[in-house]
Design an enzyme around this catalytic site. Structure first.
Site, PDB file in Angstrom:
ATOM      1  CE1 TYR A 198      44.854  45.746  34.507  1.00  0.00           C
ATOM      2  CE2 TYR A 198      47.114  46.479  34.191  1.00  0.00           C
ATOM      3  CZ  TYR A 198      46.120  45.980  35.005  1.00  0.00           C
ATOM      4  OH  TYR A 198      46.376  45.739  36.328  1.00  0.00           O
ATOM      5  NE  ARG A 224      48.386  49.624  36.747  1.00  0.00           N
ATOM      6  CZ  ARG A 224      48.829  49.839  37.983  1.00  0.00           C
ATOM      7  NH1 ARG A 224      48.106  49.502  39.000  1.00  0.00           N
ATOM      8  NH2 ARG A 224      50.005  50.401  38.185  1.00  0.00           N
ATOM      9  CB  CYS A 225      45.222  55.514  34.105  1.00  0.00           C
ATOM     10  SG  CYS A 225      43.584  55.360  33.402  1.00  0.00           S
ATOM     11  CD1 TRP A 265      57.152  51.402  31.564  1.00  0.00           C
ATOM     12  CD2 TRP A 265      57.533  51.064  33.734  1.00  0.00           C
ATOM     13  NE1 TRP A 265      56.975  50.065  31.817  1.00  0.00           N
ATOM     14  CE2 TRP A 265      57.192  49.821  33.134  1.00  0.00           C
ATOM     15  CE3 TRP A 265      57.814  51.095  35.107  1.00  0.00           C
ATOM     16  CZ2 TRP A 265      57.122  48.618  33.864  1.00  0.00           C
ATOM     17  CZ3 TRP A 265      57.745  49.908  35.826  1.00  0.00           C
ATOM     18  CH2 TRP A 265      57.397  48.686  35.214  1.00  0.00           C
ATOM     19  CG  ASP A 308      63.453  46.537  40.673  1.00  0.00           C
ATOM     20  OD1 ASP A 308      64.158  45.571  41.001  1.00  0.00           O
ATOM     21  OD2 ASP A 308      62.497  46.950  41.346  1.00  0.00           O
ATOM     22  CG  HIS A 330      50.334  40.060  39.651  1.00  0.00           C
ATOM     23  ND1 HIS A 330      51.531  39.425  39.413  1.00  0.00           N
ATOM     24  CD2 HIS A 330      50.552  41.378  39.466  1.00  0.00           C
ATOM     25  CE1 HIS A 330      52.433  40.343  39.087  1.00  0.00           C
ATOM     26  NE2 HIS A 330      51.876  41.525  39.118  1.00  0.00           N
ATOM     27  CB  CYS A 365      55.932  41.077  41.441  1.00  0.00           C
ATOM     28  SG  CYS A 365      56.425  42.139  40.076  1.00  0.00           S
TER      29      CYS A 365
END
EC number: 2.1.1.14
Length: 765
Positions: free
Chosen positions: A518, A521-522, A567, A605, A701, A733
Site C-alpha cells: 500500500y 510500502r512494499c 505471503w 501466528d 500501529h 500486534c
C-alpha cells in the site's frame, strides 16, 4: 497481431517511487522533484512496452498512492473532514486522504480482492457533491502521446467503484451505494469526452467486481451504467476488463450484452471456467482480450500451452478480434528479473517478472500471427522441462509424508478445557494473564548488527553475543514490568516469513523482487519453487537461550503454514493445499523440538489465514477446511500441558469464526483494536468459545500511549461477553515498529489495568 497489458507496477525497478514519496512526505524534497521521478518512471514504462511491440499500452495505471483513491479524486468525493474547497485536487488533499494529517485520520484501507495489495475505501453517502476534480487520466494520456505513444486510458469502472465503497460515518449502514450511479455517470462522461477530444481511440474500464457473487440488482447496475454512457462512448473502442477469477455465467451474460462495449478482458489463469462460457457463446464481431500471462505470480509462461489455447480461441472469435493480454495488472508481481544478479541461474530460468511478461505477451501475439520466434519458444520449452524434472523441486520423502496426511484429522487427543486445566497446573498463571505478541522494537543498532553479520563484517560469535544481550534486555524489561508470559523479542528476525523461508528447503529469495502493498510500502515475497522441508531446527537455539534467562514461561514464536503460503510467490505446478501441508509438516517438526527443549508455550501466528479466502462463496469452505487442517497438523503431537497460542491480524473475522474455533488453539490473540465492537458482537450473538482469547487492548500501529483507565475500560467491555477465566490481556500486534519510549509506558499501563481488574474481581467475589 494485437497485444495488451492490463496495468504495470508503479514503484519502479529499484523502488524509485517509494523513496521519492517518503522523501517528499519528510519535507526533504519538493512536489516538482516527486513529479519528475514519476514522469520518468511513466515514460520509461511506456517506452519499454512500445519497444517490446505491445499494441494496447495502458495509461493512468500509474498512481502516487492508489488507483481507487485516484478515482475518488477524479469524482471529487473528498470526505468533508479534509477541508477541501473545490478546484483541482492537489497533493495536500490527496495524501491527507491516504495517510491522514496532524488533525484528521486517514480513510480506511482494505485488501484489493484476494491480493496482498490494499486500496483506500471511498466513503460515500446521499450528500456527496461529486465534481470532476482530477484531470490525471487525460493528462497522462496526453503526456504519453507527446512521447509518441498512443495509449489506452484505464479507469476504474463506475459500478465497481461504488461496489468497493462504504457508507461514510453517520450514513445509514443500509444506504444503497448503487443509488449514486446517476450522480457519478455525468463525471465519467466528462472524462470520456476529454479523452476523445485528446485523440484516444480505445478506453479501458476495470470492472473486477464482475467476478464476485452478484445478485440481479447489482448486475442490472452494469446494464444501466453502460446504457447511460453509450452515446458518449460512441466512436471509441471500449474494453471492459475483469480479473482474479472466472466470470459467473449470469455476469458473463450481462457483460457480453452491455451497450456500447466492443471488447471484453478475462483472466484465463485463475478463471479457466470462463473458457467454457466463451466456447458456448461469444458475441459476434467483438474483441476478446485473453489474459493468459499470469499477473500474480513470477513463473515463466508455458508458451506452447498458451499458444494452443489462443489457437482454439481464434477459431471462436476470429483472427482479427483476438488480443493477447495479461491475466490482470502486473502490479501484483515483481518488476524486472534483470536486477536479480544473485539468483541461482537454473531457478532464474523458470521465472518472469513484469518486464519479462511484456515480452511473453508480445511473443505469443507474434506466434499467433504466424511470426513465431522459434529460439524464444524453444528456450522457454527447455526451461519448462528443466523445472518439471529438476531434483531440487522434488523430494520423495516430503511427497510421501504429505500424502500420508490425507487419512487423519490431526486433532489433539483431549478437548480444550481439559488441556487448559492441565496447562494451568503447570504454568500457574493469574487470571487475566498478560503477554505480548512477539516482537519488541528493532533499534537502529540492532538492524546494524544483523546487516553487518549478513555482510560478514562481524563474526558469528560477535553476532550471537549481541543478539543474546538484546534478548536479555527484553527479558529483564518484561520482568520489571511484571508481564506473566514472556517473549524473546525476535531481535534475530528480519521478517516473519523470510526468516523461516531462509531456513527451509524449497525457498528462493530475490534482492529486488518488491511488490507494492500500500502507498510506498512494499513487500518482498519469497519464492516457493520446490518441496518444502526443514533440514535443521530454526528457532530452538534462541528460544532455549531466552527461557534460560527467566523462571517465567517463555513463548516459542513461529509463523504458521498458511501465512507463509499467502505471503509468498507459490509454485503453480501443484495445488496450493499440497504446498501448505508440506510447510505444516516442517513447522510440526519445529514445534516438537521446541517442546523437547522445555518450551511450554508455543505461538504459531496465522496472521494471513483469511487473506487466502477465495472470492466466491462456493470455494470458501474447501479453502477454510485445508487451511485450518494445516494449522492443526503443526501442533497435534504436543502434550496437553503444552499451550499452543495463535495470533491473527486485521481480519473481518466474524464470517469465519467457526473455522477459527476449529483451529483448536489453546489461546488466540487478535488484532482488533480498531474494531472492538465488530469482534465482540460475535460472542454477544452467542457463539460459544471455550479457549483462551486475547483481543488486543491497544493499537500498536499508532504512537499514542493508552492510559490505564482506557485499557481497563476495554477489558471490562470484553468481560461483559467473555468468561473471566479465558480472557488474556495483550497489545494487538508485535511491537517491532514502535519506539521503546512508547512501548514501556504502554505496557506498564497494560499490566496496571490487568492488576486493577484482578483486585476488583477478587473483591467482587
Amino acid at each position: 497481431m494485437a497485444s495488451h497489458i492490463v496495468g504495470y507496477p508503479r514503484m519502479g525497478p529499484k523502488r524509485e517511487l517509494k523513496f521519492a514519496l517518503e522523501s517528499f512526505w519528510d519535507g526533504k524534497t519538493s512536489a516538482e522533484d516527486l513529479q519528475k521521478v514519476a514522469a520518468d518512471l511513466r515514460s520509461s514504462i511506456w517506452k519499454q512496452m512500445a519497444d517490446a511491440g505491445i499494441k494496447h499500452i495502458p495509461s493512468n495505471t500509474f498512481s502516487y498512492y492508489d488507483h481507487v483513491l485516484d478515482t475518488t479524486a477524479l469524482l471529487g468525493a473528498v470526505p468533508p473532514r479534509y477541508g477541501w474547497n473545490g478546484g483541482e485536487i492537489g497533493f495536500d488533499t490527496y495524501f491527507s486522504m491516504a495517510r491522514g494529517n496532524a488533525s484528521v485520520p486517514a480513510m480506511e484501507m482494505t485488501k484489493w480482492f484476494d491480493t496482498n495489495y490494499h486500496f483506500i475505501v471511498p466513503e460515500l453517502g446521499p450528500d456527496v457533491n461529486f465534481s470532476y476534480a482530477s484531470h490525471k487520466a487525460v493528462e497522462e494520456y496526453k503526456e504519453a502521446k507527446a512521447l509518441g505513444v498512443d495509449t489506452i486510458p484505464v479507469l476504474v469502472g463506475p459500478v465497481s467503484y461504488l461496489l468497493l465503497s462504504k457508507p461514510a460515518k453517520g450514513v445509514e449502514k443500509s444506504f444503497s451505494l448503487l443509488s449514486l450511479l446517476g450522480k457519478i455517470i455525468p463525471i465519467y462522461k466528462e472524462v470520456i469526452s476529454e479523452l476523445k477530444a485528446a485523440g484516444a481511440s480505445w478506453i479501458q474500464f476495470d470492472e473486477p467486481t464482475l467476478v464476485m457473487d452478484l445478485d440481479s440488482h447489482k448486475l442490472q447496475a452494469f446494464t444501466d451504467a453502460y446504457s447511460h454512457l453509450e452515446s458518449t462512448l460512441s466512436g471509441l473502442n471500449v474494453l471492459i476488463e475483469t480479473y482474479f477469477a472466472d466470470v459467473p455465467a449470469e455476469a458473463f451474460k450481462t457483460l457480453t450484452s452491455l451497450k456500447g462495449v466492443t471488447a471484453y478482458g478475462f483472466d484465463l489463469v485463475r478463471g479457466t471456467k470462463t473458457l467454457d462460457l466463451i466456447k458456448g457463446e461469444f458475441p459476434k464481431g467483438k474483441y476478446l482480450f485473453a489474459g493468459l500471462v499470469d499477473g500474480r505470480n513470477i513463473w515463466a509462461n508455458d508458451l506452447s500451452a498458451s499458444l494452443s489455447t489462443l489457437q482454439t480461441l481464434e477459431g471462436i472469435v476470429g483472427k482479427d478480434k483476438l488480443v493477447v493480454s495479461t491475466s490482470c495488472s502486473l502490479l501484483h508481481t515483481a518488476v524486472d528479473l534483470v536486477n536479480e544478479t544473485k539468483l541461482d541461474q537454473e531457478i532464474k530460468s523458470w521465472l518472469a517478472f513484469a518486464a519479462q511478461k511484456i515480452v511473453e505477451v508480445n511473443a505469443l501475439a507474434k506466434a499467433l500471427a504466424g511470426h513465431k520466434d522459434e529460439a524464444f519458444f524453444s528456450a522457454n520449452a527447455a526451461a519448462q522441462a528443466s523445472r518439471k524434472s529438476s531434483p531440487r523441486v522434488t523430494n520423495e520423502a516430503v511427497q510421501k509424508a504429505a500424502a500420508a496426511l490425507k487419512g487423519s484429522d490431526h486433532r489433539r487427543a483431549t478437548n480444550v478445557s481439559a488441556r487448559l486445566d492441565a496447562q494451568q497446573k503447570k504454568l500457574n498463571l493469574p487470571i487475566l494473564p498478560t503477554t505480548t505478541i512477539g516482537s519488541f522494537p528493532q533499534t537502529i543498532e540492532l538492524r546494524r548488527v544483523r546487516r553487518e553479520y549478513k555482510a560478514k563484517k562481524i563474526s558469528e560469535e560477535e553476532y550471537v553475543k549481541a543478539i543474546k544481550e538484546e534478548i536479555s534486555n527484553v527479558v529483564k524489561l518484561q520482568e520489571e514490568l511484571d508481564i506473566d508470559v514472556l517473549v524473546h523479542g525476535e531481535p534475530e528476525r528480519n521478517d516473519m516469513v523470510e526468516y523461516f523461508g531462509e531456513q527451509l528447503s524449497g525457498f528462493a529469495f530475490t534482492v529486488n523482487g518488491w511488490v507494492q502493498s500500500y502507498g510506498s510500502r512494499c513487500v518482498k515475497p519469497p519464492i516457493i519453487y520446490g518441496d518444502v522441508s526443514r533440514p535443521n531446527p530454526m528457532t530452538v537455539f534462541w528460544s532455549s537461550a531466552a527461557q534460560s534467562m527467566t523462571a517465567r514461561p517463555m513463548k516459542g514464536m513461529l509463523t504458521g503454514p498458511v501465512t507463509i503460503l499467502n505471503w509468498s510467490f507459490v509454485r503453480n505446478d501443484q495445488p496450493r493445499f499440497e504446498t501448505t501441508y508440506q510447510i505444516a509438516l516442517a513447522i510440526k517438526d519445529e514445534v516438537e523440538d521446541l517442546e523437547k527443549a522445555g518450551i511450554n508455550v508455543i505461538q504459531i501466528d496465522e496472521a494471513a489465514l483469511r487473506e487466502g479466502l477465495p472470492l466466491r462463496k462456493s470455494e470458501q469452505a474447501f479453502y477454510l477446511d485445508w487451511a485450518v487442517h494445516s494449522f492443526r497438523i503443526t501442533n497435534c503431537g504436543v502434550q496437553d500441558t503444552t499451550q499452543i497460542h495463535t495470533h491473527m491480524c486485521y481480519s473481518n473475522f466474524n464470517d469465519i469464526i467457526h473455522s477459527i474455533i476449529d483451529m483448536d488453539a489453546d489461546v488466540i490473540t487478535i488484532e482488533n483494536s480498531r474494531s472492538d465492537e465488530k469482534l465482540l458482537s460475535v460472542f454477544r450473538e452467542g457463539v460459544k468459545y471455550g479457549a483462551g482469547i486475547g483481543p488486543g487492548v491497544y493499537d500498536i500501529h499508532s504512537p499514542r500511549i493508552p492510559s490505564t483507565e482506557e485499557i481497563a475500560d476495554r477489558i471490562n467491555k470484553m468481560l461483559a461477553v467473555l468468561e473471566t477465566n479465558i480472557l488474556w490481556v495483550n497489545p494487538d500486534c508485535g511491537l517491532k515498529t514502535r519506539k521503546y519510549t512508547e512501548v514501556k509506558p504502554a505496557l506498564s499501563n497494560l499490566v496496571a489495568a490487568a492488576k486493577l481488574l484482578r483486585t476488583q474481581l477478587a473483591s467482587a467475589k
